[in-house]
Design a protein around this motif. Structure first.
Motif, PDB file in Angstrom:
ATOM      1  N   PRO A 133      -0.101  11.693 -20.819  1.00 18.81           N
ATOM      2  CA  PRO A 133      -0.561  10.480 -21.499  1.00 18.81           C
ATOM      3  C   PRO A 133       0.157  10.318 -22.838  1.00 18.81           C
ATOM      4  N   CYS A 134       0.325   9.073 -23.266  1.00 19.13           N
ATOM      5  CA  CYS A 134       0.900   8.805 -24.579  1.00 19.13           C
ATOM      6  C   CYS A 134      -0.167   9.030 -25.651  1.00 19.13           C
ATOM      7  N   PRO A 135       0.245   9.411 -26.855  1.00 16.52           N
ATOM      8  CA  PRO A 135      -0.733   9.548 -27.937  1.00 16.52           C
ATOM      9  C   PRO A 135      -1.447   8.226 -28.192  1.00 16.52           C
ATOM     10  N   PRO A 136      -2.641   8.269 -28.761  1.00 20.37           N
ATOM     11  CA  PRO A 136      -3.359   7.028 -29.066  1.00 20.37           C
ATOM     12  C   PRO A 136      -2.546   6.121 -29.979  1.00 20.37           C
ATOM     13  N   ALA A 137      -2.732   4.815 -29.805  1.00 21.02           N
ATOM     14  CA  ALA A 137      -1.972   3.827 -30.580  1.00 21.02           C
ATOM     15  C   ALA A 137      -2.709   3.413 -31.848  1.00 21.02           C
ATOM     16  N   ASP A 138      -3.654   4.239 -32.290  1.00 13.44           N
ATOM     17  CA  ASP A 138      -4.485   3.874 -33.444  1.00 13.44           C
ATOM     18  C   ASP A 138      -3.668   3.691 -34.718  1.00 13.44           C
ATOM     19  N   ASP A 139      -2.573   4.453 -34.842  1.00 15.97           N
ATOM     20  CA  ASP A 139      -1.793   4.398 -36.071  1.00 15.97           C
ATOM     21  C   ASP A 139      -0.692   3.339 -36.026  1.00 15.97           C
ATOM     22  N   ALA A 140      -0.585   2.592 -34.936  1.00  8.71           N
ATOM     23  CA  ALA A 140       0.427   1.528 -34.856  1.00  8.71           C
ATOM     24  C   ALA A 140       0.087   0.427 -35.848  1.00  8.71           C
ATOM     25  N   PRO A 141       1.091  -0.205 -36.445  1.00  7.14           N
ATOM     26  CA  PRO A 141       0.811  -1.265 -37.420  1.00  7.14           C
ATOM     27  C   PRO A 141       0.122  -2.459 -36.764  1.00  7.14           C
ATOM     28  N   GLU A 142      -0.582  -3.215 -37.565  1.00  9.85           N
ATOM     29  CA  GLU A 142      -1.245  -4.415 -37.059  1.00  9.85           C
ATOM     30  C   GLU A 142      -0.206  -5.479 -36.732  1.00  9.85           C
ATOM     31  N   VAL A 143      -0.395  -6.169 -35.630  1.00  9.62           N
ATOM     32  CA  VAL A 143       0.548  -7.203 -35.224  1.00  9.62           C
ATOM     33  C   VAL A 143       0.467  -8.374 -36.194  1.00  9.62           C
ATOM     34  N   ASP A 144       1.638  -8.788 -36.694  1.00  5.31           N
ATOM     35  CA  ASP A 144       1.721  -9.932 -37.599  1.00  5.31           C
ATOM     36  C   ASP A 144       2.200 -11.130 -36.778  1.00  5.31           C
ATOM     37  N   SER A 145       1.283 -11.746 -36.070  1.00  2.00           N
ATOM     38  CA  SER A 145       1.628 -12.820 -35.142  1.00  2.00           C
ATOM     39  C   SER A 145       2.155 -14.025 -35.904  1.00  2.00           C
ATOM     40  N   ARG A 146       3.331 -14.490 -35.487  1.00  2.00           N
ATOM     41  CA  ARG A 146       3.933 -15.635 -36.146  1.00  2.00           C
ATOM     42  C   ARG A 146       4.508 -16.600 -35.117  1.00  2.00           C
TER      43      ARG A 146
ATOM     44  N   TYR B 175       8.299  -7.406 -33.990  1.00  4.89           N
ATOM     45  CA  TYR B 175       7.914  -6.518 -32.901  1.00  4.89           C
ATOM     46  C   TYR B 175       6.968  -5.391 -33.328  1.00  4.89           C
ATOM     47  N   ASP B 176       6.796  -5.190 -34.617  1.00  8.16           N
ATOM     48  CA  ASP B 176       5.983  -4.067 -35.088  1.00  8.16           C
ATOM     49  C   ASP B 176       4.528  -4.208 -34.620  1.00  8.16           C
ATOM     50  N   GLY B 177       4.043  -3.190 -33.946  1.00  9.88           N
ATOM     51  CA  GLY B 177       2.663  -3.179 -33.460  1.00  9.88           C
ATOM     52  C   GLY B 177       2.457  -3.839 -32.109  1.00  9.88           C
TER      53      GLY B 177
ATOM     54  N   PRO C 235       3.228 -10.944 -28.921  1.00  6.45           N
ATOM     55  CA  PRO C 235       2.181 -10.515 -29.853  1.00  6.45           C
ATOM     56  C   PRO C 235       0.770 -10.677 -29.303  1.00  6.45           C
ATOM     57  N   ALA C 236       0.584 -11.626 -28.374  1.00  3.79           N
ATOM     58  CA  ALA C 236      -0.741 -11.815 -27.780  1.00  3.79           C
ATOM     59  C   ALA C 236      -1.079 -10.693 -26.812  1.00  3.79           C
ATOM     60  N   GLY C 237      -0.061 -10.008 -26.300  1.00  2.00           N
ATOM     61  CA  GLY C 237      -0.289  -8.919 -25.358  1.00  2.00           C
ATOM     62  C   GLY C 237      -0.721  -9.377 -23.984  1.00  2.00           C
ATOM     63  N   THR C 238      -0.556 -10.665 -23.692  1.00  2.00           N
ATOM     64  CA  THR C 238      -0.986 -11.193 -22.402  1.00  2.00           C
ATOM     65  C   THR C 238       0.164 -11.383 -21.422  1.00  2.00           C
ATOM     66  N   GLY C 239       1.369 -11.570 -21.956  1.00  2.00           N
ATOM     67  CA  GLY C 239       2.523 -11.817 -21.104  1.00  2.00           C
ATOM     68  C   GLY C 239       2.864 -13.277 -20.956  1.00  2.00           C
ATOM     69  N   CYS C 240       1.927 -14.163 -21.273  1.00  2.00           N
ATOM     70  CA  CYS C 240       2.215 -15.595 -21.172  1.00  2.00           C
ATOM     71  C   CYS C 240       2.485 -16.209 -22.540  1.00  2.00           C
TER      72      CYS C 240
ATOM     73  N   ARG D 240       2.218   0.996 -27.804  1.00  7.14           N
ATOM     74  CA  ARG D 240       2.691  -0.034 -28.727  1.00  7.14           C
ATOM     75  C   ARG D 240       4.006   0.346 -29.398  1.00  7.14           C
ATOM     76  N   ILE D 241       4.699  -0.678 -29.877  1.00 10.13           N
ATOM     77  CA  ILE D 241       5.893  -0.480 -30.697  1.00 10.13           C
ATOM     78  C   ILE D 241       5.440  -0.227 -32.134  1.00 10.13           C
ATOM     79  N   VAL D 242       5.903   0.866 -32.711  1.00 14.90           N
ATOM     80  CA  VAL D 242       5.588   1.177 -34.105  1.00 14.90           C
ATOM     81  C   VAL D 242       6.568   0.455 -35.029  1.00 14.90           C
ATOM     82  N   SER D 243       7.857   0.488 -34.667  1.00 14.00           N
ATOM     83  CA  SER D 243       8.869  -0.221 -35.445  1.00 14.00           C
ATOM     84  C   SER D 243      10.078  -0.480 -34.554  1.00 14.00           C
ATOM     85  N   PHE D 244      10.838  -1.506 -34.926  1.00 16.09           N
ATOM     86  CA  PHE D 244      12.054  -1.875 -34.194  1.00 16.09           C
ATOM     87  C   PHE D 244      13.112  -2.097 -35.265  1.00 16.09           C
TER      88      PHE D 244
END
Length: 287
Positions: free
Chosen positions: A80-93, A145-147, A164-169, A278-282
């Motif tokens: 399993p991948c480590p928890p994504a709790d420390d990933a940055p918050e998505v800055d949806s734009r 892409y962060d978060g 950023p919505a995480g839905t794919g659409c 999640r992506i932490v940084s790009f």
């Protein structure tokens, strides 16, 4: 011939005609049922393909088809991948157009996609797809892409991110057709199609185009000029897609083990990982 024998022959002939008529009726019924079933199937498929509306931007729902026969309930044997709790918050734009990229087209470009599963290093192909590479570099430099979630992972096929919505659409909620044509869709714009390395890829054994393992390409819809922010990494070896219209922006130089780990995570409906990846940084380096 006696009258009795003649009567028997008449009865026999009438019985045969009734049997023949019944058989023809049953055949017609079967044909009608088959026609209705075919029409229903065509109608349902058509409904699934209709994107609805022609106003930009086009949504980034997938026409990248999953490999047949996949058992979504099967739990892959990967760590399993480590928890994504420390990933940055998505800055949806939502953008009016592609963010400007500080890009030297003569330099070698290397992207590092740090994920909650580990790092993936990508050699970007600015010569092969300058427009799409400038687009993805501009988004990366702007922190877009962060978060962001890997919202679609399919073992032996692809992993996909960039919504950023995480839905794919590209929207917070997807409709039956994939998106609401009246609503805003991430990233708010699309870029023109351009020929890329995919034009040189081999033809698949039964048609289509083979995208090699490690290929990084932009997702799109069936509509022309519908590339936006979403990208996918080919984990299969190779995978066959319908054509060469998915713009190739690079190749994984290091971290395919991370790609394999992400692709092997247990998923739920829509090929979404049960535990978020999640992506932490790009980040992009030019040399």
């Amino acid at each position: 011939m006696s009258k009795r024998q003649h009567q028997k022959q008449l009865e026999k002939a009438r019985a045969k005609r009734r049997a023949d008529a019944l058989q023809r009726k049953q055949q017609r019924s079967r044909i009608m049922i088959l026609v209705v079933v075919v029409l229903l199937i065509v109608g349902l498929v058509g409904a699934g393909l209709v994107l609805g509306g022609d106003e930009p931007p086009a949504p980034e729902i997938e026409d990248v088809e999953s490999p047949p026969g996949e058992d979504e309930a099967a739990a892959p044997a990967v760590d399993p991948c480590p928890p994504a709790d420390d990933a940055p918050e998505v800055d949806s734009r939502i953008y009016d157009g592609p963010p400007a990229a500080d890009l030297d087209e003569t330099a070698d470009l290397t992207a590092t996609v740090a994920t909650t599963c580990g790092d993936i290093t990508i050699e970007l192909d600015v010569d092969g797809a300058p427009g799409a590479v400038a687009n993805i570099v501009g988004l990366a430099e702007d922190g877009y892409y962060d978060g962001v979630l890997f919202h679609r992972v399919i073992d032996d096929f692809v992993i996909q991110a960039g919504d950023p919505a995480g839905t794919g659409c590209g929207q917070e909620e997807c409709t039956a057709a994939g998106f609401d044509p009246e609503g805003e869709t991430y990233p708010g714009y699309t870029i023109p199609d351009e020929e890329s390395a995919a034009a040189e890829f081999a033809e698949g054994p039964t048609g289509g185009v083979e995208y090699p393992r490690g290929t990084v390409a932009m997702a799109r819809t069936e509509a022309p000029d519908s590339t936006g922010a979403q990208f996918f990494i080919v984990q299969g070896d190779p995978i066959t897609l319908p054509d060469a219209s998915y713009i190739v922006v690079g190749t994984v130089a290091d971290g395919m083990d991370v790609v394999d780990q992400i692709a092997g995570q247990p998923t739920e409906e829509g090929d979404r990982p049960v535990d978020e990846v999640r992506i932490v940084s790009f980040t992009v380096e030019q040399a």
